[in-house]
Design a protein around this motif. Sequence first.
Motif, PDB file in Angstrom:
ATOM      1  N   THR C 625      70.361  29.143  44.648  1.00 25.66           N
ATOM      2  CA  THR C 625      69.208  28.907  43.769  1.00 25.66           C
ATOM      3  C   THR C 625      68.156  29.959  44.088  1.00 25.66           C
ATOM      4  OG1 THR C 625      69.620  26.524  43.694  1.00 25.66           O
ATOM      5  CG2 THR C 625      67.411  27.264  43.105  1.00 25.66           C
ATOM      6  N   HIS C 626      67.657  30.637  43.075  1.00 24.30           N
ATOM      7  CA  HIS C 626      66.676  31.697  43.280  1.00 24.30           C
ATOM      8  C   HIS C 626      65.334  31.313  42.663  1.00 24.30           C
ATOM      9  CE1 HIS C 626      69.774  35.211  43.800  1.00 24.30           C
ATOM     10  NE2 HIS C 626      70.156  34.123  44.408  1.00 24.30           N
ATOM     11  N   ILE C 627      64.244  31.735  43.328  1.00 21.58           N
ATOM     12  CA  ILE C 627      62.897  31.564  42.784  1.00 21.58           C
ATOM     13  C   ILE C 627      62.273  32.945  42.671  1.00 21.58           C
ATOM     14  CG2 ILE C 627      60.687  30.368  43.036  1.00 21.58           C
ATOM     15  CD1 ILE C 627      61.959  28.803  45.381  1.00 21.58           C
ATOM     16  N   VAL C 628      61.676  33.249  41.521  1.00 20.23           N
ATOM     17  CA  VAL C 628      61.054  34.564  41.381  1.00 20.23           C
ATOM     18  C   VAL C 628      59.723  34.451  40.639  1.00 20.23           C
ATOM     19  CG1 VAL C 628      62.426  35.018  39.295  1.00 20.23           C
ATOM     20  CG2 VAL C 628      61.374  36.916  40.501  1.00 20.23           C
ATOM     21  N   ASP C 629      58.744  35.201  41.104  1.00 16.06           N
ATOM     22  CA  ASP C 629      57.453  35.290  40.420  1.00 16.06           C
ATOM     23  C   ASP C 629      57.332  36.672  39.788  1.00 16.06           C
ATOM     24  OD1 ASP C 629      55.538  33.541  43.015  1.00 16.06           O
ATOM     25  OD2 ASP C 629      56.928  32.821  41.476  1.00 16.06           O
ATOM     26  N   THR C 630      56.923  36.716  38.533  1.00 18.48           N
ATOM     27  CA  THR C 630      56.710  38.016  37.884  1.00 18.48           C
ATOM     28  C   THR C 630      55.303  38.081  37.311  1.00 18.48           C
ATOM     29  OG1 THR C 630      57.441  37.245  35.703  1.00 18.48           O
ATOM     30  CG2 THR C 630      59.116  38.178  37.150  1.00 18.48           C
ATOM     31  N   GLU C 631      54.850  39.312  37.113  1.00 18.40           N
ATOM     32  CA  GLU C 631      53.608  39.534  36.372  1.00 18.40           C
ATOM     33  C   GLU C 631      53.957  40.431  35.197  1.00 18.40           C
ATOM     34  OE1 GLU C 631      50.033  40.333  38.588  1.00 18.40           O
ATOM     35  OE2 GLU C 631      49.380  41.788  37.090  1.00 18.40           O
ATOM     36  N   VAL C 632      53.551  40.030  34.005  1.00 16.93           N
ATOM     37  CA  VAL C 632      53.860  40.810  32.798  1.00 16.93           C
ATOM     38  C   VAL C 632      52.569  41.413  32.263  1.00 16.93           C
ATOM     39  CG1 VAL C 632      54.802  40.753  30.463  1.00 16.93           C
ATOM     40  CG2 VAL C 632      55.786  39.297  32.249  1.00 16.93           C
ATOM     41  N   ASP C 633      52.574  42.736  32.105  1.00 14.07           N
ATOM     42  CA  ASP C 633      51.401  43.409  31.552  1.00 14.07           C
ATOM     43  C   ASP C 633      51.470  43.314  30.034  1.00 14.07           C
ATOM     44  OD1 ASP C 633      49.554  45.232  30.531  1.00 14.07           O
ATOM     45  OD2 ASP C 633      49.819  46.624  32.210  1.00 14.07           O
ATOM     46  N   PRO C 634      50.528  42.570  29.408  1.00 11.83           N
ATOM     47  CA  PRO C 634      50.643  42.330  27.967  1.00 11.83           C
ATOM     48  C   PRO C 634      50.380  43.589  27.137  1.00 11.83           C
ATOM     49  CG  PRO C 634      48.637  41.323  28.846  1.00 11.83           C
ATOM     50  CD  PRO C 634      49.369  41.896  30.014  1.00 11.83           C
ATOM     51  N   GLU C 635      49.864  44.644  27.769  1.00 13.22           N
ATOM     52  CA  GLU C 635      49.599  45.864  26.990  1.00 13.22           C
ATOM     53  C   GLU C 635      50.743  46.855  27.044  1.00 13.22           C
ATOM     54  OE1 GLU C 635      45.805  47.589  27.787  1.00 13.22           O
ATOM     55  OE2 GLU C 635      44.853  45.614  27.862  1.00 13.22           O
ATOM     56  N   THR C 636      51.586  46.762  28.073  1.00 11.24           N
ATOM     57  CA  THR C 636      52.679  47.727  28.174  1.00 11.24           C
ATOM     58  C   THR C 636      54.057  47.068  28.196  1.00 11.24           C
ATOM     59  OG1 THR C 636      52.672  47.640  30.587  1.00 11.24           O
ATOM     60  CG2 THR C 636      51.240  49.299  29.527  1.00 11.24           C
ATOM     61  N   GLY C 637      54.099  45.773  28.422  1.00 11.27           N
ATOM     62  CA  GLY C 637      55.386  45.097  28.522  1.00 11.27           C
ATOM     63  C   GLY C 637      56.051  45.277  29.875  1.00 11.27           C
ATOM     64  N   ARG C 638      55.353  45.892  30.817  1.00 12.68           N
ATOM     65  CA  ARG C 638      55.956  46.118  32.125  1.00 12.68           C
ATOM     66  C   ARG C 638      56.022  44.819  32.921  1.00 12.68           C
ATOM     67  NH1 ARG C 638      55.511  50.218  36.655  1.00 12.68           N
ATOM     68  NH2 ARG C 638      55.509  48.890  38.505  1.00 12.68           N
ATOM     69  N   VAL C 639      57.141  44.626  33.575  1.00 20.81           N
ATOM     70  CA  VAL C 639      57.343  43.424  34.387  1.00 20.81           C
ATOM     71  C   VAL C 639      57.353  43.833  35.859  1.00 20.81           C
ATOM     72  CG1 VAL C 639      58.906  41.525  34.956  1.00 20.81           C
ATOM     73  CG2 VAL C 639      58.681  42.289  32.584  1.00 20.81           C
ATOM     74  N   ASP C 640      56.514  43.208  36.671  1.00 22.34           N
ATOM     75  CA  ASP C 640      56.530  43.443  38.116  1.00 22.34           C
ATOM     76  C   ASP C 640      57.095  42.215  38.806  1.00 22.34           C
ATOM     77  OD1 ASP C 640      53.563  45.344  37.989  1.00 22.34           O
ATOM     78  OD2 ASP C 640      55.494  46.023  38.774  1.00 22.34           O
ATOM     79  N   ILE C 641      57.971  42.452  39.752  1.00 17.26           N
ATOM     80  CA  ILE C 641      58.470  41.346  40.577  1.00 17.26           C
ATOM     81  C   ILE C 641      57.476  41.173  41.714  1.00 17.26           C
ATOM     82  CG2 ILE C 641      60.355  40.498  42.003  1.00 17.26           C
ATOM     83  CD1 ILE C 641      61.376  40.821  39.255  1.00 17.26           C
ATOM     84  N   LEU C 642      56.809  40.027  41.776  1.00 20.32           N
ATOM     85  CA  LEU C 642      55.794  39.803  42.809  1.00 20.32           C
ATOM     86  C   LEU C 642      56.393  39.205  44.069  1.00 20.32           C
ATOM     87  CD1 LEU C 642      53.072  38.172  40.555  1.00 20.32           C
ATOM     88  CD2 LEU C 642      53.151  40.554  41.310  1.00 20.32           C
TER      89      LEU C 642
END
Lengths: 158, 81, 771
Positions: C625-642
């Motif tokens: 089972t995996h848990i992941v937090d992401t942040e999505v930049d609404p202006e560029t669509g870039r996804v960061d894995i936090l």
Amino acid sequence: MSGIHVSTKINGDAVEFVCDVEETLLDVLRDKLGMTGSKEGCSSGDCGACSVTVDGRLTCSCLMLGAEAEGHDIGTIEGVAKGTQLHPIQQKILDHAALQCGVCTPGFVVAAKALLEKNPDPTETEVRFWLAGNLCRCTGYDKIIRAVMDAAAEMRGQ
Amino acid sequence: MVQVTLSGTFQQVAGGISTLEIEAKNIRQLLGGLEKQCPELKSEIEKGIAVAINGTIYRDDWFQPIPEDSEVFIIPRLAGG
Amino acid sequence: MARNPDADNAPAPKAVKTSTIEFDADKAKSFKVVGSRPPRPDGMDKVTGRARFGADMVMPGQLVGLILRSPHPHAVIVSIDTTEAEALSGVKSVITRDDFAENADHHDVLCNIMAREKALYEGHAVAAVSATSKAVARKALKLIKIDYQILPHVTDVDLAMAPDAPLLHADMITSGVSPVPTKPSNVAGRSEFGHGDVEAGFAQADVIIERDFKTAATHQGYIEPHACVANVGADGMSELWCCTQGHFHVRQVCASLLGIDVSRLRVTASEIGGGFGGKTTVFIEPVALALSRKAGRPVKIAMSRDEVFKASGPTASSSMNVKIGVTKDGRITAGEGEFRYQGGAFAGAPADFGAMSAFACYALDNVKTVAYDVVTNRPKGAAYRAPGAPMSVYAVESVIAELAGEIGMDPIELRLKNAAREGTKSSYGPKFGSCGLVETLEAARDHPHYSAPLGPNQGRGVASGFWFNFGGETCSTLNINADGTVAIAVGTPDIGGSRAAMCIMAAEELGIPYERVRTIVADTSSLGYNDTTEGSRVTFSSGMAVIKASRKAVTEMCNRAAMIWDIPAEAVTWEDGHAKPSGANAGDFEPMSLAEIAASASKTGGPIAGHHEYNADGAGVSFGTHIVDTEVDPETGRVDILRYTVVQDAGKAIHPDYVEGQFQGGAVQGIGWALNEEYIYGEDGRLQNAGFLDYRMPVASDLPMIDTVIVEVPNPGHPYGVRGVGETGIVPPLAAIANAVSAASGVRLTELPMSPPRVLKAIDDAKVAAQ
């Protein structure tokens, strides 16, 4: 077939070789000098497995011609350990189990050594960005970053 | 006698049959019995299948015993990466 | 708790006599070496660059081999003229399809390594040369004249299934359908799995969600390209050095393709720079052998990165539909899915594995999954870490997350409520034996990551996954050296540090320090047949073989001590690395250490060894089972894995560092697959991004640390409880990240990868729709 005669220094030793115009430094190291520690992963400078230093500057040897080595100081993975004495980066990689298949490891060692010679106290982010030119597919980088930070601390005497 | 369930693929090949009763004490006898009762399964068996006995998957073990009352399944031959 | 009528009344699966040893709970409480973290035996060579990989071998007189590849995705090869190439000075051999006889056992592999009637993908091998230098070889390739009759091509899986699609194989009749089709198509096979009645199940549901999904093809991305050196003697005695996950398999296939006895071909596995399933088959090896045979000299072939992308074995792209129904209180009443995978130019896409693993985490009364194995004009796919599962689980776990949101239930609670447990009837048929899904879900739920606060544009995703894991044919030999050290030979190439685990297990059994044991991977002439390193099987299977070989050596050492003491062999036991009289009655003798017994071995009967050859079974499934937090930049669509946490069941971690490494590596490959990696084809059927710049794998600056939690639910089929761990780690990330992106951005992406342009478009489309 005419070749180019090159005189250079590799890991502190004077070296001479003859190479073709289009041979890269990586080709020369591996095929002419038998130094297979530097690896060919892509030949386009994207993976860092061929990392060497040229006058101390981190370089992809696949992006440099063998002829361009004339008169410079080349540093390869083979020159990092001193006899049986490993560099702290090498030792920490072993201690942290920061390798799985090991093919990217020489490139990371050379790159990390170049970083710590430039910046002995990098943050985790600085380490990650410096090493962004070295691809690893096995480890997910976690243990490699820990090993490099740990080596940096040891080299600072902490 | 062992009750064998064919997973969907093999059901199709066997003309819609999903369970069979076969006299078999080991996997080899099981495969022989399957081929006899459903000749259409012969080519699938040759291509490669796996046998699950009570949840444990066997890929090639002819003389693996099949105890009475076992749950036996025929599933595709699995491989990894 | 989900109702599963079978589980309610089922007797526990009866223990079946296997060729393996059962879990020893007492021993597991007092491990001395197992579970420790010693340095690996091959580590020194790898940090110094001394280790030799596929391209690091040099044989005297070796030639450079290069392969000519089709520039067209689909074409009839009308004629090949190699006369000019053969005449070029420095060229020592040229081969084409005419140099390989037809082969019924390995027909598809043969056609893949050297095209026969048709070129079936851009990059398909059509000829090869060996020459005294790379420059001469390149010139020679240019001199080979090939007359192609270009045909229409198809690279998309759904388009390939359409009735008017260009046909790859005139004899391809879909298997697994009844009645048997009368016309050929690009569908190699159809498979179906499941039980119960999904229509009735959906009728009971309060909420039903149905979605379509697509994933792109990806590559295993190993940093070391395929490379080998082949040396065929005039008498047919041949040696082959290659980087491979299975040198015994390579020997078998190459011997068959070249028409030589298996015993005449000795294959040595080099250190391998990554495989992940992509090096479980042959590509360049038969070609190098054929070139060498014709030239009478060794031939070295190393693929370029461009060739690796175009002509080795990527994984399948998929087009899928999934429908799941739940009640208001979170019981899943039915699950249905159709999974269409294209596996390149030949049959064998892992669609059936995808269909079998899609719902594996759930105890369901009603489930139906259908798989289609489709061919297209792309390189023939090879296995990639839990082949087929990441895609289908991406689809199912995405829908589960949506359903949890719809009924207002915590996603882990929903999974726990329906979780597969021991005795659950799996969606692919057999009941599960012991398994640790629930333990991983609970550990994830209780982990601080799961309740950590989130900021703006940030979201959390969760997903579970599983892999079957396998046993397979395995041999090992263990020799006691005269100085009391131990030498072990296994036949499974070490792709992740398994040699360390072998040494640990032998040290545990023999009762000697880890440093006294050394393990090597032997060549094909030195051991019996070993199945490939794959299926997460090495620590389990080779480990078991090493344990059994150790026990046989221990028996022999007790015999020797018995001889020296002149007492019956039954009166001697082994404890802490020493032979001891088993009781006071046996006699008053000082214990003899392994080293002492070894020192006198030549006088007590000769060298002492143990060996074991068998077909392993009893491999335990591994859930995660995996848990992941992401942040999505609404202006560029870039996804960061936090933040990323992997929780996975290892049964028993022999060397925890390397178990953690497998968890982390699998997760990061999943991150790449989810966010950036894809094969991009042009309208011309050619691969547009055959290099690491545009095939974008994760780099160190893309990622945070990857936290790991090793859960241990012992596998009853292994004496130490070991479960394979290598593959499960890549199964949950695609969905976990998609769920996190959805939580962070408010949009649900059903197509992978979730690259910035796609994410941005989805966000923009949602804004427009909301107006």
